[in-house]
Design an enzyme around this catalytic site. Structure first.
Site, PDB file in Angstrom:
ATOM      1  N   LYS A  13     -18.924  -4.731 -97.978  1.00  8.47           N
ATOM      2  CA  LYS A  13     -17.904  -5.748 -98.323  1.00  8.47           C
ATOM      3  C   LYS A  13     -16.738  -5.716 -97.337  1.00  8.47           C
ATOM      4  O   LYS A  13     -16.264  -6.754 -96.907  1.00  8.47           O
ATOM      5  CB  LYS A  13     -17.318  -5.504 -99.723  1.00  8.47           C
ATOM      6  CG  LYS A  13     -18.271  -5.707-100.864  1.00  8.47           C
ATOM      7  CD  LYS A  13     -17.541  -5.651-102.199  1.00  8.47           C
ATOM      8  CE  LYS A  13     -16.811  -4.338-102.429  1.00  8.47           C
ATOM      9  NZ  LYS A  13     -17.696  -3.159-102.544  1.00  8.47           N
ATOM     10  N   ARG A  88     -11.897  -4.974-110.290  1.00  9.98           N
ATOM     11  CA  ARG A  88     -12.950  -3.979-110.469  1.00  9.98           C
ATOM     12  C   ARG A  88     -13.277  -3.769-111.953  1.00  9.98           C
ATOM     13  O   ARG A  88     -14.213  -3.045-112.269  1.00  9.98           O
ATOM     14  CB  ARG A  88     -12.458  -2.629-109.926  1.00  9.98           C
ATOM     15  CG  ARG A  88     -12.579  -2.460-108.413  1.00  9.98           C
ATOM     16  CD  ARG A  88     -13.741  -1.607-108.122  1.00  9.98           C
ATOM     17  NE  ARG A  88     -13.825  -0.570-107.147  1.00  9.98           N
ATOM     18  CZ  ARG A  88     -13.436  -0.509-105.897  1.00  9.98           C
ATOM     19  NH1 ARG A  88     -12.706  -1.434-105.356  1.00  9.98           N
ATOM     20  NH2 ARG A  88     -13.746   0.505-105.136  1.00  9.98           N
ATOM     21  N   ARG A 127     -20.859   6.433 -93.336  1.00  6.43           N
ATOM     22  CA  ARG A 127     -19.693   5.649 -92.921  1.00  6.43           C
ATOM     23  C   ARG A 127     -18.613   6.518 -92.249  1.00  6.43           C
ATOM     24  O   ARG A 127     -18.308   7.606 -92.724  1.00  6.43           O
ATOM     25  CB  ARG A 127     -19.114   4.955 -94.153  1.00  6.43           C
ATOM     26  CG  ARG A 127     -17.874   4.127 -93.868  1.00  6.43           C
ATOM     27  CD  ARG A 127     -17.728   3.034 -94.842  1.00  6.43           C
ATOM     28  NE  ARG A 127     -17.527   3.518 -96.204  1.00  6.43           N
ATOM     29  CZ  ARG A 127     -17.432   2.720 -97.256  1.00  6.43           C
ATOM     30  NH1 ARG A 127     -17.527   1.410 -97.093  1.00  6.43           N
ATOM     31  NH2 ARG A 127     -17.237   3.207 -98.458  1.00  6.43           N
ATOM     32  N   ARG A 160     -14.169   9.282 -94.992  1.00  6.67           N
ATOM     33  CA  ARG A 160     -13.281   9.236 -96.159  1.00  6.67           C
ATOM     34  C   ARG A 160     -13.710  10.308 -97.158  1.00  6.67           C
ATOM     35  O   ARG A 160     -14.905  10.528 -97.341  1.00  6.67           O
ATOM     36  CB  ARG A 160     -13.385   7.855 -96.828  1.00  6.67           C
ATOM     37  CG  ARG A 160     -12.563   6.800 -96.134  1.00  6.67           C
ATOM     38  CD  ARG A 160     -12.943   5.406 -96.570  1.00  6.67           C
ATOM     39  NE  ARG A 160     -13.182   5.274 -98.008  1.00  6.67           N
ATOM     40  CZ  ARG A 160     -13.483   4.139 -98.609  1.00  6.67           C
ATOM     41  NH1 ARG A 160     -13.581   3.031 -97.899  1.00  6.67           N
ATOM     42  NH2 ARG A 160     -13.689   4.085 -99.898  1.00  6.67           N
ATOM     43  N   ARG A 171     -19.237   6.954-107.716  1.00 16.05           N
ATOM     44  CA  ARG A 171     -18.669   5.611-107.533  1.00 16.05           C
ATOM     45  C   ARG A 171     -19.707   4.535-107.849  1.00 16.05           C
ATOM     46  O   ARG A 171     -19.366   3.462-108.348  1.00 16.05           O
ATOM     47  CB  ARG A 171     -18.136   5.449-106.104  1.00 16.05           C
ATOM     48  CG  ARG A 171     -16.903   6.320-105.869  1.00 16.05           C
ATOM     49  CD  ARG A 171     -16.530   6.382-104.404  1.00 16.05           C
ATOM     50  NE  ARG A 171     -16.116   5.096-103.902  1.00 16.05           N
ATOM     51  CZ  ARG A 171     -16.334   4.665-102.656  1.00 16.05           C
ATOM     52  NH1 ARG A 171     -16.982   5.402-101.804  1.00 16.05           N
ATOM     53  NH2 ARG A 171     -15.891   3.493-102.287  1.00 16.05           N
TER      54      ARG A 171
HETATM   55  P1  AMP Z   1     -12.684   0.915-101.941  1.00 12.74           P
HETATM   56  O1  AMP Z   1     -12.203   1.142-100.562  1.00 12.74           O
HETATM   57  O2  AMP Z   1     -12.569  -0.505-102.381  1.00 12.74           O
HETATM   58  O3  AMP Z   1     -14.059   1.485-102.184  1.00 12.74           O
HETATM   59  O4  AMP Z   1     -11.685   1.735-102.914  1.00 12.74           O
HETATM   60  C1  AMP Z   1     -11.552   3.135-102.813  1.00 12.74           C
HETATM   61  C2  AMP Z   1     -11.022   3.701-104.121  1.00 12.74           C
HETATM   62  O5  AMP Z   1      -9.743   3.128-104.421  1.00 12.74           O
HETATM   63  C3  AMP Z   1     -11.871   3.410-105.338  1.00 12.74           C
HETATM   64  O6  AMP Z   1     -12.935   4.322-105.507  1.00 12.74           O
HETATM   65  C4  AMP Z   1     -10.840   3.507-106.461  1.00 12.74           C
HETATM   66  O7  AMP Z   1     -10.524   4.857-106.747  1.00 12.74           O
HETATM   67  C5  AMP Z   1      -9.621   2.881-105.806  1.00 12.74           C
HETATM   68  N1  AMP Z   1      -9.554   1.407-106.022  1.00 12.74           N
HETATM   69  C6  AMP Z   1      -9.620   0.433-105.074  1.00 12.74           C
HETATM   70  N2  AMP Z   1      -9.514  -0.791-105.612  1.00 12.74           N
HETATM   71  C7  AMP Z   1      -9.392  -0.586-106.950  1.00 12.74           C
HETATM   72  C8  AMP Z   1      -9.271  -1.461-108.072  1.00 12.74           C
HETATM   73  N3  AMP Z   1      -9.254  -2.797-107.932  1.00 12.74           N
HETATM   74  N4  AMP Z   1      -9.159  -0.890-109.309  1.00 12.74           N
HETATM   75  C9  AMP Z   1      -9.175   0.441-109.477  1.00 12.74           C
HETATM   76  N5  AMP Z   1      -9.305   1.320-108.472  1.00 12.74           N
HETATM   77  C10 AMP Z   1      -9.405   0.813-107.217  1.00 12.74           C
END
Ligand code: AMP
Length: 214
Positions: A13, A88, A127, A160, A171
């Site tokens: 994404k 989310r 990644r 990361r 996740r």
């Molecule tokens: P991502 O880079 O989108 O995979 O986000 C990394 C981490 O940030 C996720 O595993 C969550 O812990 C947190 N996170 C990001 N966006 C959200 C969201 N909309 N709601 C809750 N947690 C979020």
């Protein structure tokens, strides 16, 4: 163009959102990127969010919603946005629907990108991200020219914390339980377009642009 990308962690994404943002001349809003910046800056929000992020859990809705709304209200979102990683949860989606309605805005589409679970685990574990400019790489699919070094700016690449295998699996579970139900939520509103995310980066981009042109 007001576009939402939905799909499991590791499906690409973020990569697609960056390419689409460039193609349509609109900002890419990633709540994950905003949170990681807050963590790096050592803010109070970053300190609170980090506790959840390192475990692969979701950050509480109230923190995310306040943060997202202030990003949405910045001037650069006038021509539109590509939102990735938000909403989310169903409460986040309902709150986002209300935010848009209050501003008299409508989404153009919700694109869901999907791929098989084992492929997603491998992608996330492979990644790497540039510490300096944030450019994404993958040791299996999209390696940098020189191992560990960013092609764009020469910065160091790193993994990361939440891309380690155990956290990646956690996740994926969180996605199935909390985020996948959003597809039905937006399907009911007639916004959903599906794309196969197990293709190359270029092919996924072409597929997204094709479903958007429909
Ligand atoms: P991502 O880079 O989108 O995979 O986000 C990394 C981490 O940030 C996720 O595993 C969550 O812990 C947190 N996170 C990001 N966006 C959200 C969201 N909309 N709601 C809750 N947690 C979020």
């Amino acid at each position: 163009m007001r576009l939402m990308l939905l799909g499991p962690p590791g499906v690409g994404k973020g990569t697609q959102a960056k390419l689409l943002a460039k193609a349509y001349g609109v900002p890419h809003i990633s709540t994950g990127d905003i949170l990681r910046q807050e963590v790096r800056d050592g803010t109070e929000l970053g300190r609170q969010a980090k506790e959840y992020m390192v475990r692969g859990a979701l950050v509480p809705d109230d923190l995310i919603l306040a943060m997202f709304e202030s990003r949405l209200d910045r001037e650069d979102t006038r021509p539109g946005f590509i939102v990735d990683g938000f909403p989310r949860t169903i409460p986040q989606a309902e709150a986002f629907d209300r935010m848009l309605a209050r501003r008299g805005l409508k989404l153009d589409a919700v694109v869901t990108i999907e791929a098989p679970l084992e492929e997603l685990v491998r992608r996330s574990a492979g990644r790497r991200v540039c510490r300096q400019c944030g450019a994404p790489y993958n040791v299996y699919y999209q390696p940098p020219k020189v191992e560990g070094v960013c092609d764009v700016c020469g910065g160091p690449l790193h993994q990361r914390d939440d891309d380690r295998e155990e956290t990646v699996r956690r996740r994926q579970e969180v996605y199935r339980a909390e985020t996948a139900p959003l597809i039905a939520h937006y399907e009911a509103q007639g916004f959903v377009r599906r794309v196969d995310g197990s293709q190359s980066v270029e092919a996924v981009l072409a597929s997204v642009q094709k479903v958007l042109a429909r």
